[in-house]
Motif scaffolding. Structure first.
Motif, PDB file in Angstrom:
ATOM      1  N   THR A  17      54.709  38.040  25.833  1.00  0.00           N
ATOM      2  CA  THR A  17      53.455  37.889  26.556  1.00  0.00           C
ATOM      3  C   THR A  17      53.281  39.061  27.507  1.00  0.00           C
ATOM      4  O   THR A  17      54.183  39.397  28.262  1.00  0.00           O
ATOM      5  CB  THR A  17      53.457  36.562  27.347  1.00  0.00           C
ATOM      6  OG1 THR A  17      53.650  35.495  26.405  1.00  0.00           O
ATOM      7  CG2 THR A  17      52.153  36.347  28.066  1.00  0.00           C
ATOM      8  N   ASP A  19      50.626  41.177  30.316  1.00  0.00           N
ATOM      9  CA  ASP A  19      49.445  41.265  31.179  1.00  0.00           C
ATOM     10  C   ASP A  19      48.979  42.712  31.116  1.00  0.00           C
ATOM     11  O   ASP A  19      49.701  43.612  31.538  1.00  0.00           O
ATOM     12  CB  ASP A  19      49.806  40.882  32.616  1.00  0.00           C
ATOM     13  CG  ASP A  19      48.642  40.961  33.590  1.00  0.00           C
ATOM     14  OD1 ASP A  19      47.705  41.757  33.363  1.00  0.00           O
ATOM     15  OD2 ASP A  19      48.666  40.239  34.589  1.00  0.00           O
ATOM     16  N   THR A  22      49.211  45.366  33.973  1.00  0.00           N
ATOM     17  CA  THR A  22      50.479  45.984  34.370  1.00  0.00           C
ATOM     18  C   THR A  22      50.848  47.178  33.490  1.00  0.00           C
ATOM     19  O   THR A  22      51.850  47.843  33.752  1.00  0.00           O
ATOM     20  CB  THR A  22      51.626  44.957  34.315  1.00  0.00           C
ATOM     21  OG1 THR A  22      51.794  44.526  32.961  1.00  0.00           O
ATOM     22  CG2 THR A  22      51.344  43.759  35.207  1.00  0.00           C
ATOM     23  N   ILE A  37      48.498  38.771  24.466  1.00  0.00           N
ATOM     24  CA  ILE A  37      47.928  39.392  25.657  1.00  0.00           C
ATOM     25  C   ILE A  37      47.439  38.266  26.556  1.00  0.00           C
ATOM     26  O   ILE A  37      46.543  37.514  26.190  1.00  0.00           O
ATOM     27  CB  ILE A  37      46.793  40.363  25.293  1.00  0.00           C
ATOM     28  CG1 ILE A  37      47.354  41.500  24.433  1.00  0.00           C
ATOM     29  CG2 ILE A  37      46.111  40.891  26.541  1.00  0.00           C
ATOM     30  CD1 ILE A  37      46.306  42.426  23.865  1.00  0.00           C
ATOM     31  N   ASN A  38      48.056  38.181  27.712  1.00  0.00           N
ATOM     32  CA  ASN A  38      47.795  37.097  28.652  1.00  0.00           C
ATOM     33  C   ASN A  38      46.579  37.390  29.540  1.00  0.00           C
ATOM     34  O   ASN A  38      46.353  36.692  30.500  1.00  0.00           O
ATOM     35  CB  ASN A  38      49.046  36.875  29.510  1.00  0.00           C
ATOM     36  CG  ASN A  38      49.102  35.485  30.074  1.00  0.00           C
ATOM     37  OD1 ASN A  38      48.607  34.562  29.470  1.00  0.00           O
ATOM     38  ND2 ASN A  38      49.715  35.353  31.236  1.00  0.00           N
ATOM     39  N   GLY A  39      45.835  38.436  29.205  1.00  0.00           N
ATOM     40  CA  GLY A  39      44.688  38.827  30.025  1.00  0.00           C
ATOM     41  C   GLY A  39      45.105  39.859  31.047  1.00  0.00           C
ATOM     42  O   GLY A  39      46.126  40.524  30.912  1.00  0.00           O
ATOM     43  N   GLY A  40      44.270  40.018  32.075  1.00  0.00           N
ATOM     44  CA  GLY A  40      44.565  40.949  33.144  1.00  0.00           C
ATOM     45  C   GLY A  40      43.351  41.783  33.507  1.00  0.00           C
ATOM     46  O   GLY A  40      42.314  41.721  32.846  1.00  0.00           O
ATOM     47  N   THR A  41      43.495  42.549  34.576  1.00  0.00           N
ATOM     48  CA  THR A  41      42.431  43.418  35.058  1.00  0.00           C
ATOM     49  C   THR A  41      42.901  44.859  34.967  1.00  0.00           C
ATOM     50  O   THR A  41      43.974  45.207  35.456  1.00  0.00           O
ATOM     51  CB  THR A  41      42.058  43.074  36.514  1.00  0.00           C
ATOM     52  OG1 THR A  41      41.607  41.708  36.550  1.00  0.00           O
ATOM     53  CG2 THR A  41      40.948  43.969  37.028  1.00  0.00           C
ATOM     54  N   GLY A  60      43.958  35.079  27.497  1.00  0.00           N
ATOM     55  CA  GLY A  60      43.442  35.126  28.869  1.00  0.00           C
ATOM     56  C   GLY A  60      42.330  36.157  28.976  1.00  0.00           C
ATOM     57  O   GLY A  60      42.235  37.080  28.160  1.00  0.00           O
ATOM     58  N   ILE A  62      40.193  39.327  29.896  1.00  0.00           N
ATOM     59  CA  ILE A  62      40.492  40.733  30.127  1.00  0.00           C
ATOM     60  C   ILE A  62      39.276  41.345  30.806  1.00  0.00           C
ATOM     61  O   ILE A  62      38.168  41.269  30.268  1.00  0.00           O
ATOM     62  CB  ILE A  62      40.799  41.470  28.799  1.00  0.00           C
ATOM     63  CG1 ILE A  62      42.021  40.858  28.113  1.00  0.00           C
ATOM     64  CG2 ILE A  62      40.978  42.967  29.049  1.00  0.00           C
ATOM     65  CD1 ILE A  62      42.261  41.369  26.705  1.00  0.00           C
TER      66      ILE A  62
END
Length: 181
Positions: A17, A19, A22, A37-41, A60, A62
């Motif tokens: 998994t 993010d 990162t 892919i757990n998402g993220g900014t 998640g 993105i």
């Protein structure tokens, strides 16, 4: 050829998994089997490329960081190139390129088509970026009931930020390499 543009970049293998917030700018990430892919900014100025010969799952949201960009090269981009791309029913926003050229992009991978009802996969999905797929499975059910009856379940936007970013990246190179004649 997007990956070719980063041919001098370092390559790192990812698995499990991840993010995307990162991950480092300018690195080509090779996703192994079972990568999620757990998402993220994604931060301003970051370009992240994920490639895989396997299925990649997005579970998640993105997002590109909401920032006051002053030049096109600050626009972040995430490019996911995989055999297949599955999107979890809980995902509502994806700011990324989704490329499964000869494969499948499934917007509701939690259920088989026969198992989908108005109570399943009922979140609206918005994808901001280019989408290329051999098969595109649009199985979301948002908008099938009042008060949103008739509203789209999936929205695909090819926004200007994609073109601005591409123009900025293409003019940043000091030389041109012929890759096809």
């Amino acid at each position: 050829n997007i990956v070719g543009r980063y041919s001098g970049s370092s390559t790192t293998t990812i698995s499990g998994t991840v993010d995307v917030g990162t991950l480092s700018n300018g690195v080509i990430y090779k996703a192994s089997a079972g990568t999620t892919i757990n998402g993220g900014t994604i931060n301003p100025g970051n370009t992240i490329v994920i490639t895989s010969n396997y299925k990649v799952t997005i579970n998640g949201d993105i997002n590109y960081q909401n920032a006051g960009y002053t030049e096109a090269r600050q626009i972040p981009q995430l490019i996911i190139i995989a055999k297949d791309i599955d999107i979890d029913q809980s995902v509502t926003n994806i700011d990324a390129w989704l490329v499964a050229k000869d494969g499948t992009i499934n917007t509701c991978s939690n259920y088989a088509l026969d198992d989908i009802t108005i109570d399943k996969c009922n979140n609206k999905l918005t994808v901001n970026g280019p989408v290329i797929a051999g098969t595109l499975l649009l199985h979301r059910t948002a908008g099938s009931e009042d008060p949103d009856y008739g509203a789209p379940a999936e929205v695909f936007n090819l926004r200007a930020d994609t073109f601005l970013w591409a123009a900025a990246k293409s003019t940043s190179a000091t030389s041109v390499k012929t890759s096809y004649i």
